[in-house]
Structures are given as C-alpha cells and as structure tokens.
Design a protein around this motif. Structure first.
Motif, PDB file in Angstrom:
ATOM      1  N   HIS A   1       0.379  -6.561  -3.717  1.00 11.85           N
ATOM      2  CA  HIS A   1      -0.986  -6.901  -3.290  1.00 11.85           C
ATOM      3  C   HIS A   1      -1.992  -5.978  -3.977  1.00 11.85           C
ATOM      4  O   HIS A   1      -1.629  -4.945  -4.524  1.00 11.85           O
ATOM      5  CB  HIS A   1      -1.130  -6.781  -1.768  1.00 11.85           C
ATOM      6  CG  HIS A   1      -0.235  -7.711  -1.010  1.00 11.85           C
ATOM      7  ND1 HIS A   1       1.088  -7.428  -0.778  1.00 11.85           N
ATOM      8  CD2 HIS A   1      -0.475  -8.925  -0.446  1.00 11.85           C
ATOM      9  CE1 HIS A   1       1.640  -8.428  -0.090  1.00 11.85           C
ATOM     10  NE2 HIS A   1       0.708  -9.334   0.115  1.00 11.85           N
ATOM     11  N   GLY A   2      -3.242  -6.369  -3.917  1.00 12.33           N
ATOM     12  CA  GLY A   2      -4.314  -5.560  -4.503  1.00 12.33           C
ATOM     13  C   GLY A   2      -4.440  -5.730  -5.997  1.00 12.33           C
ATOM     14  O   GLY A   2      -5.260  -5.074  -6.634  1.00 12.33           O
ATOM     15  N   ASP A   3      -3.635  -6.648  -6.560  1.00  8.91           N
ATOM     16  CA  ASP A   3      -3.660  -6.846  -8.012  1.00  8.91           C
ATOM     17  C   ASP A   3      -4.573  -8.016  -8.351  1.00  8.91           C
ATOM     18  O   ASP A   3      -4.165  -9.170  -8.314  1.00  8.91           O
ATOM     19  CB  ASP A   3      -2.247  -7.110  -8.531  1.00  8.91           C
ATOM     20  CG  ASP A   3      -2.198  -7.282 -10.045  1.00  8.91           C
ATOM     21  OD1 ASP A   3      -3.144  -6.821 -10.696  1.00  8.91           O
ATOM     22  OD2 ASP A   3      -1.231  -7.870 -10.542  1.00  8.91           O
TER      23      ASP A   3
ATOM     24  N   LEU B   1       0.830  -1.195   0.000  1.00  7.18           N
ATOM     25  CA  LEU B   1       0.000   0.000   0.000  1.00  7.18           C
ATOM     26  C   LEU B   1       0.870   1.253   0.000  1.00  7.18           C
ATOM     27  O   LEU B   1       0.587   2.219  -0.718  1.00  7.18           O
ATOM     28  CB  LEU B   1      -0.930  -0.001   1.217  1.00  7.18           C
ATOM     29  CG  LEU B   1      -1.854   1.206   1.359  1.00  7.18           C
ATOM     30  CD1 LEU B   1      -2.829   1.278   0.181  1.00  7.18           C
ATOM     31  CD2 LEU B   1      -2.626   1.144   2.683  1.00  7.18           C
TER      32      LEU B   1
ATOM     33  N   MET C   1      -7.234  -0.624  -6.493  1.00  9.69           N
ATOM     34  CA  MET C   1      -6.175  -1.390  -5.832  1.00  9.69           C
ATOM     35  C   MET C   1      -6.030  -0.971  -4.375  1.00  9.69           C
ATOM     36  O   MET C   1      -5.776  -1.799  -3.500  1.00  9.69           O
ATOM     37  CB  MET C   1      -4.842  -1.206  -6.572  1.00  9.69           C
ATOM     38  CG  MET C   1      -4.757  -1.977  -7.879  1.00  9.69           C
ATOM     39  SD  MET C   1      -3.097  -1.966  -8.606  1.00  9.69           S
ATOM     40  CE  MET C   1      -2.217  -3.068  -7.481  1.00  9.69           C
TER      41      MET C   1
ATOM     42  N   GLU D   1      -8.851  -2.528  -2.559  1.00 12.51           N
ATOM     43  CA  GLU D   1      -8.630  -3.973  -2.453  1.00 12.51           C
ATOM     44  C   GLU D   1      -7.759  -4.316  -1.251  1.00 12.51           C
ATOM     45  O   GLU D   1      -7.906  -5.374  -0.644  1.00 12.51           O
ATOM     46  CB  GLU D   1      -7.960  -4.474  -3.733  1.00 12.51           C
ATOM     47  CG  GLU D   1      -8.044  -5.971  -3.946  1.00 12.51           C
ATOM     48  CD  GLU D   1      -9.442  -6.425  -4.301  1.00 12.51           C
ATOM     49  OE1 GLU D   1      -9.820  -7.526  -3.869  1.00 12.51           O
ATOM     50  OE2 GLU D   1     -10.157  -5.679  -4.985  1.00 12.51           O
ATOM     51  N   MET D   2      -6.855  -3.415  -0.890  1.00 12.95           N
ATOM     52  CA  MET D   2      -5.946  -3.675   0.221  1.00 12.95           C
ATOM     53  C   MET D   2      -6.490  -3.214   1.565  1.00 12.95           C
ATOM     54  O   MET D   2      -5.886  -3.462   2.605  1.00 12.95           O
ATOM     55  CB  MET D   2      -4.587  -3.014  -0.046  1.00 12.95           C
ATOM     56  CG  MET D   2      -3.717  -3.776  -1.012  1.00 12.95           C
ATOM     57  SD  MET D   2      -2.074  -3.056  -1.190  1.00 12.95           S
ATOM     58  CE  MET D   2      -2.297  -2.019  -2.608  1.00 12.95           C
TER      59      MET D   2
END
Length: 435
Positions: free
Chosen positions: A416-418, A240, A352, A355-356
């Motif tokens: 992350h978040g992908d 993040l 994204m 998402e995190m």
C-alpha cells in the motif's frame, strides 16, 4: 499565490549552518575520538550515536516549546540565535581546548554541551519556513531549504579538501582552519537571518495578504470526527509495518557507512588527508542533481519500484566497495550512484508513510517514521563499531550490504501507499524531500 524566494533563501541560512556543522561532526569527530583519544570502534560508535539519542527527545521538546514562545523577536529566532552562539562557543572549545588537552572526560562533556546546543535550535530552525510561508507554496519553500542545507554540507566538504592537510600521525591533524571556516559560516549565516527576518512583522504581512492558509483547522476537524473510529485496516497496517522496518534497515546500512567512512579510508585505503571529502562531495552533488529525474521516474513507475531500484543500486555499490583493496578514482563513480540511490529512497519513502495514514494522523505517523530512522541511527554506529573493532574494518561494507538486502526484502512486502505521484508544478518542487 507565489513563494517569496528571497525571504525563503534568507530563512534557509539557518539550515545551511546546521548542515555545515553536521557534515563536520559526522566526518571528523569519529577520527578525533579514535586517533586523539585511542577509543575503540564500539565506544566511538556509541558516542557518535548520542546526537540521535538527543534528537529523539530534544527535537520535539524544543519544537513544541518554541510553538508556545512569544517574544518581540518572534517564536523561533531566539532559539536559533542562542543555540547557534552556544554551538559556536562549544565547537571552538572542543577543537582548540578539549582536543589538545588529551582529557577524554573533558572532551566528552564539551561534546555533549555542543550537541545540546544544536538540539536547542534544530527544530525551531526547520519550523521557521512553514511559519512564514503560506501552505500552498510550502513544498517549493521546503525545496529551497533542502538546497540551502545541501549547500552547507558542500561548503564543509570543499573546505575539508582545501584546509585539512595530511599529517604523519593522524592525531596531529590541524583542524583549526576548517573549524574557523565553519564557525565563520555559522556566525555570518545567523547574522543574516537575524538582521533580515523579522518574524512578527512578516507574519502580520502574510495575514494581510490572505493568511498562512494552514490546513490545521481542517485536520483538527477531521480528528474530532474520527477520534474514536477504526484504526488502519489490517492489511494497510501490515504494509506500514514493513515500510517502517525498511526505513530502519536502509538507515542501518547508510548511517554505518557515513559514520565510519573517514576512519575506513585511513585504515583500509591508506588515505591520510581530507581527500576522502571529494568522494562524499560527489555523492552529495549527485543526490541533489538526481532529485528531478527521480521525481519524473517516480511519476511513471511508482514510488515502491523507485525505492527498490535505489536500494538495489546502493547494495551493488556497497558490494563493489567491499572488494576494493585500495582507493581508486573509480570509487567516486560508485559513491555518486550511492547518492542517487539514497535520493530515490528519500524522495519517496516518507510520502508513502503519509499515503497510508489518515489526515488526522499525519503527525503521529510522521513521528513514528522519525522514531524508526533515528533509532536505527542510534543502534547502527554501535553494532557496526563492534564489528570494526573486534572483527575487521573490512566488515563495514558487507554490513551495509546485509542491511540493504533486508531493506529490499521488507520493502517487497509493502502493498500500500504506492502511488504514481503527480508531476511537480515546478522544477523546484522536486527538491522537496525528506532528509
């Protein structure tokens, strides 16, 4: 549940008027500061950063204030109406009185009052759509709002091409026809909104049909359940952090170009009229047209790769522009690609971040996202302005290249978040992007 398209389009007139104004502000105010008041690039950049400084505290303040407002006209409409009337008044004074006066202090005071006027109604205007739209169809609703905003920006660019004529001395440019067209658009837009959107009755009607279907209660429950629980895992927090740095870096690059471009074309490429607007118009249209294919690409290769592709495209275009000795029609191709690259970033970066974040923390991380983007837009006009003033105008595009490369490097570190977003339920939802 179906979206009421007519009502959403009518609500979108508020955002249309806002975007029409900001297109004028970003394009022409820097030129006025430079050529009418002989300000250096650093001082011009500092003044141009003021709207983002104001946004950092005015947008949340008036958003929250309108949440608590209750009048017979509704919660948001009073702020939108009053803010628009004030903005129209101060814009007229700015161009017709303050600019010809030659008094810099007077001009800046009126400019500050104009920015405050815009800050009064920006958040209420954006909040009006979700207020009057059931949650399941808000994505499509936001898409319409974004399209209306793009239409406002296109209007200003087209009017610039048609109404701003070349002058031997840039300080003698006649902005009155362009200003009048924007003032009329803002006035007509807000009258359409006020006369057709009755907040209280619409809200009652929606409640009879099954309510707004807000997720707020669910989120509130989750917040209480997780109130004292763990923070983000260390590796997610790291991703993040790198993503937010990327946000700051690509805004540093893009905002520097958009803020200084109108002066760059005069000083380096010797364009003396409003023909620069053709390039910006092409970039805007290319971005809007690319939302659908970008949504499809993101669903196949993931958000991170799509963003990285967008950053690479923009970096190459900045690099090409840096080596162009004068304006040619080919620059329109590269600006179209810049628009597509920017769309690739906008479609995917904010999702994204969401998402995190945990569901109960979405608001907090949304605020953090905007803090990084706004802070970059406060800082970059000043830093890039110093380089323009004390080094050379030719530093503009290399500056953008450097920060785009930094954005690529930090984005690589995001792990992350992908996700590969699900296919949109309708074509319209591809236009639900963060601007």
């Amino acid at each position: 549940m179906k979206l009421n398209y007519k009502r959403t389009i009518l609500i979108g007139f508020a955002f249309l008027s806002i975007c029409a104004f900001w297109q004028f502000y970003d394009n022409e105010i820097p030129k006025i500061l430079k050529y009418n008041f002989n300000l250096g690039e650093t001082a011009t950049g500092a003044i141009m950063a003021l709207d983002n400084v104001f946004a950092l505290f005015m947008l949340p303040f008036f958003g929250a204030l309108s949440d608590k407002t209750d009048t017979r006209f509704g919660k948001r409409i009073p702020y939108i109406f009053i803010g628009t009337v004030m903005a129209i008044t101060f814009l007229t004074i700015l161009i017709q009185v303050a600019r010809p006066s030659g008094n810099l202090v007077f001009f800046i005071v009126i400019l500050l009052l104009l920015l405050i006027s815009m800050g009064i109604y920006r958040s209420p205007a954006v909040s009006l759509m979700p207020d009057l739209t059931p949650a399941p169809v808000r994505s499509a609703g936001n898409a319409i709002i974004n399209l209306m905003g793009a239409l406002g920006g296109v209007f200003t660019l087209v009017m610039t091409i048609l109404l701003v004529k070349a002058a031997n001395n840039a300080a003698d440019t006649n902005y009155t026809p362009l200003m009048v067209s924007i003032v009329v658009l803002m006035a007509v837009s807000i009258m359409i909104l006020v006369l057709t959107i009755k907040e209280r009755s619409i809200k009652k009607q929606i409640e009879k049909e099954g309510g707004l279907g807000s997720l707020g209660e669910k989120i509130e429950k989750e917040i209480k359940e997780n109130e004292a629980t763990d923070k983000l895992p260390k590796e997610v927090f790291r991703s993040l952090s790198f993503l937010l740095l990327s946000v700051a870096f690509w805004y540093m690059a893009y905002n520097a170009v958009t803020t200084a471009y109108t002066r760059y074309v005069e000083e380096v490429w010797n364009l003396k009229d409003g023909s620069y607007a053709t390039t910006l118009l092409i970039a805007t249209v290319a971005a809007v047209l690319s939302y659908i294919p970008i949504g499809i690409i993101s669903s196949k290769i993931g958000r991170k790769k799509t963003i990285l592709g967008g950053v690479v495209i923009m970096t190459i275009c900045y690099l090409v522009a840096a080596f162009l000795p004068h304006y040619t029609n080919s620059i329109n191709i590269f600006f179209a690609l810049i628009g597509i690259g920017w769309a690739a970033i906008n479609v995917n970066s904010y999702p994204m971040v969401v998402e995190m974040s945990k569901s109960g923390d979405i608001g907090k991380y949304t605020g953090t996202y905007y803090t990084f983007s706004m802070a970059a837009q406060v800082f970059t006009p000043i830093l890039s302005g110093m380089l323009l003033e004390y080094v050379s105008y030719r530093t503009l595009f290399p500056y953008a290249v450097v920060f785009s490369c930094l954005a690529f490097c930090t984005m690589i570190m995001v792990k992350h978040g992908d996700v590969k977003p699900a296919k949109k339920e309708s074509i319209l939802e591809n236009f639900d992007v963060d601007d």
